[in-house]
Write an enzyme that holds these catalytic residues in place. Structure first.
Site, PDB file in Angstrom:
ATOM      1  N   LYS A  19     -11.957   4.416  -2.782  1.00  0.00           N
ATOM      2  CA  LYS A  19     -13.321   4.071  -2.370  1.00  0.00           C
ATOM      3  C   LYS A  19     -14.241   5.277  -2.203  1.00  0.00           C
ATOM      4  O   LYS A  19     -15.463   5.150  -2.332  1.00  0.00           O
ATOM      5  CB  LYS A  19     -13.275   3.272  -1.070  1.00  0.00           C
ATOM      6  CG  LYS A  19     -12.746   1.855  -1.225  1.00  0.00           C
ATOM      7  CD  LYS A  19     -13.728   0.977  -1.979  1.00  0.00           C
ATOM      8  CE  LYS A  19     -13.331  -0.490  -1.920  1.00  0.00           C
ATOM      9  NZ  LYS A  19     -14.319  -1.369  -2.560  1.00  0.00           N
ATOM     10  N   SER A  61      -4.327   1.099  -5.577  1.00  0.00           N
ATOM     11  CA  SER A  61      -5.699   1.357  -5.150  1.00  0.00           C
ATOM     12  C   SER A  61      -5.828   1.926  -3.742  1.00  0.00           C
ATOM     13  O   SER A  61      -6.835   2.553  -3.418  1.00  0.00           O
ATOM     14  CB  SER A  61      -6.529   0.073  -5.246  1.00  0.00           C
ATOM     15  OG  SER A  61      -5.932  -0.964  -4.489  1.00  0.00           O
TER      16      SER A  61
END
Length: 410
Positions: free
Chosen positions: A59, A309
Site C-alpha cells: 500500500k 500482498s
C-alpha cells in the site's frame, strides 16, 4: 470504419513515472520459489513478497505516489483516508515521510497491531463503522467539511499507478512468468499490475482472486459496471470491499483475463502452508492469491507467480487461523464419544487414543444432553493428528474398540 481503442485511466508510462518517484522510498521486495506449490502445480511457482515491504504491504506504493503529487496548498490542508489496516499504515508512513498531517478512519474491529502501527507513524486514527465502506463514508464526509485531501485506497489513477510498480519489478525478477495471481479487493493492485503486464507482456495471464464471501468483482463484471454487495464476511479483512472502484474496474474489465474466488477454508490452508513450508508470515488477504493455487479446478500455466500482498496480521487472529488451518488440513480431529459414567472410562478412552499415536489436546465432559443416557457421559476431544489419513485411522480404531465416535470435522 475502425473503432478507436478504449483509453484507460492509467497507462504503462504512468506506472513507470510512479516507479521513478518511488525509487528512493520503497523496498524492492524479493521473488522466491515455492517448492511446495511448484510440486503441486507440476511447474515453477514463485512468490512476490510484498509482505516484506515497508509498513508490511504494497500500500505504501500507491499512497506515496498519490500524496507526493499534491500541491503545497493541498499538503498543508492534510490528508484523510479509510482502511482496515494496510492502506492506513501506508498513508501514515507516506504522510510522515512527506510531512503531511493525516487522519485515518478505521473499522471498530481493526486489529490492534494495525491500529498501533498507524498511530506509531504519526497519523490520527478515528474508529468509525464496522467495514471499510462505512469508514470510506466517514472519510469522505471529513474531506468535504475540512478540506483535507481524500487518499482513496484504490479508486484513483495515482494510486493504481503506484501499485502497478510491483509488475515492473516482477518482470525483471522473473521474466519467464506465464501466469500472475493477484489478491483483489477494490482492484487497485490488480489494475496496476495488469496495466504493466498487458502493455509489456500481453501473453501473461492475469488472474484476480477474491474471497468468495466478499467478492464484488464477479457480479460487477457480469453487469458491466461496479455493483455493491449487500453483505460481506471474510477473515481476509484487507480485501473486504463491497464495491469495486470506478478507476480500477475500467482497467480490470479491459485487461484482466479472469477473476476467481476462494473459500475461507482454502484461505486458511494457504496461510498455514506459507508458515509451515515457506517460513513466510502473511495475512489472510495476502494468502488469497496462494489459495487460488490450491484449487484443483483452476487451470494455471507455469511458471506462475502469486503476489503476497501483505503481512500485517493480529497475533490473536493468527492463533485462530493456524488452528483453523490445521483443522482444514486434517491435522486436528474434533471428536465426541459417549462412555459409561464410571471411574476409569475416560482413562481407557485416552489410552486407546494413545495407541493410535494421536495427541489429545483438549478434553471436555458433557454430562447433560439429548444424546446421553443417565449412566453415560459424552467426551468432547480435540486431537492432533498427522493428516486426513491418520484421522480416518483414529476413528476406525475407536469404532473397532466398541466406541461410537462422531467426528465434527465434516
Amino acid at each position: 470504419m475502425s473503432v478507436p481503442a478504449r483509453v484507460l485511466p492509467v497507462s504503462d508510462a504512468d506506472v513507470q513515472a510512479a516507479a521513478e518517484l518511488l525509487e528512493p522510498v520503497i523496498r524492492r521486495t524479493p521473488v522466491v520459489r515455492s517448492r511446495a506449490l511448484s510440486d503441486l502445480r507440476g511447474g515453477p511457482v514463485y512468490l512476490k513478497c510484498e509482505n516484506q515491504q515497508r509498513a508490511g504491504s504494497f500500500k505504501i506504493r500507491g499512497a506515496y505516489t498519490r500524496m507526493a503529487r499534491l500541491s503545497e496548498a493541498e499538503k498543508a490542508r492534510g490528508v484523510v483516508a479509510a482502511s482496515a489496516g494496510n492502506h492506513a499504515q501506508g498513508v501514515a508512513l507516506a504522510a510522515r515521510l512527506l510531512g503531511v498531517p493525516a487522519r485515518v478512519y478505521m473499522p471498530v474491529g481493526a486489529p490492534l497491531p494495525k491500529l498501533d502501527a498507524t498511530r506509531g507513524y504519526g497519523a490520527e486514527v478515528v474508529l468509525a463503522g464496522n467495514t471499510v465502506d462505512e469508514c470510506l463514508a466517514s472519510a469522505l464526509e471529513h474531506a468535504d467539511t475540512s478540506g483535507a485531501v481524500m487518499i482513496h485506497p484504490f479508486d484513483h489513477p495515482d494510486v493504481v499507478a503506484g501499485q502497478g510498480t510491483i509488475a515492473l519489478e516482477l518482470l525483471e525478477q522473473q521474466p519467464d512468468v506465464k501466469t500472475v495471481l493477484i489478491s483483489t479487493g477494490g482492484g487497485g493492485l490488480l489494475a496496476g499490475v495488469a496495466t504493466v503486464l498487458k502493455a509489456r507482456r500481453p501473453d501473461i495471464r492475469v488472474i484476480g482472486v477474491q474471497a468468495r464471501t466478499a467478492a464484488a468483482y464477479p457480479p460487477s463484471l457480469a453487469a458491466g459496471k461496479p455493483e455493491s454487495l449487500p453483505s460481506m464476511s471474510t477473515m481476509a479483512d484487507g480485501i473486504a470491499v463491497g464495491r469495486p472502484g470506478d478507476v480500477p474496474f475500467a482497467i480490470v474489465e479491459s485487461l484482466v483475463d479472469e477473476v476467481v474466488t476462494v473459500d475461507e477454508e482454502t484461505i486458511s490452508r494457504a496461510l498455514l502452508l506459507m508458515l509451515e513450508r515457506q517460513k513466510l508470515l502473511i495475512e489472510p488477504a495476502g494468502a488469497v492469491a496462494v489459495a487460488a493455487l490450491l484449487k484443483d479446478d483452476l487451470q494455471i500455466e507455469t511458471p506462475a507467480l502469486a503476489v503476497l500482498s501483505g503481512g500485517n496480521v493480529d497475533p490473536l487472529l493468527l492463533m485462530r487461523l493456524i488452528r483453523h488451518g490445521l483443522a482444514s488440513a486434517g491435522r486436528y480431529l474434533r471428536l465426541r464419544v459417549r462412555v459409561p459414567d464410571t471411574p476409569g472410562s475416560l482413562a481407557q478412552l485416552l489410552m486407546r487414543l494413545a495407541t493410535t499415536d494421536a495427541n489429545v489436546m483438549e478434553v471436555e465432559h458433557v454430562r447433560t444432553g439429548t444424546r446421553t443416557a443417565v449412566n453415560e457421559v459424552e467426551v468432547a476431544l480435540w486431537v492432533e493428528t498427522r493428516g486426513p489419513d491418520h484421522c480416518e485411522r483414529v476413528v476406525a480404531d475407536l469404532t473397532a474398540a466398541g466406541y461410537q465416535p462422531r467426528s465434527e470435522n465434516d
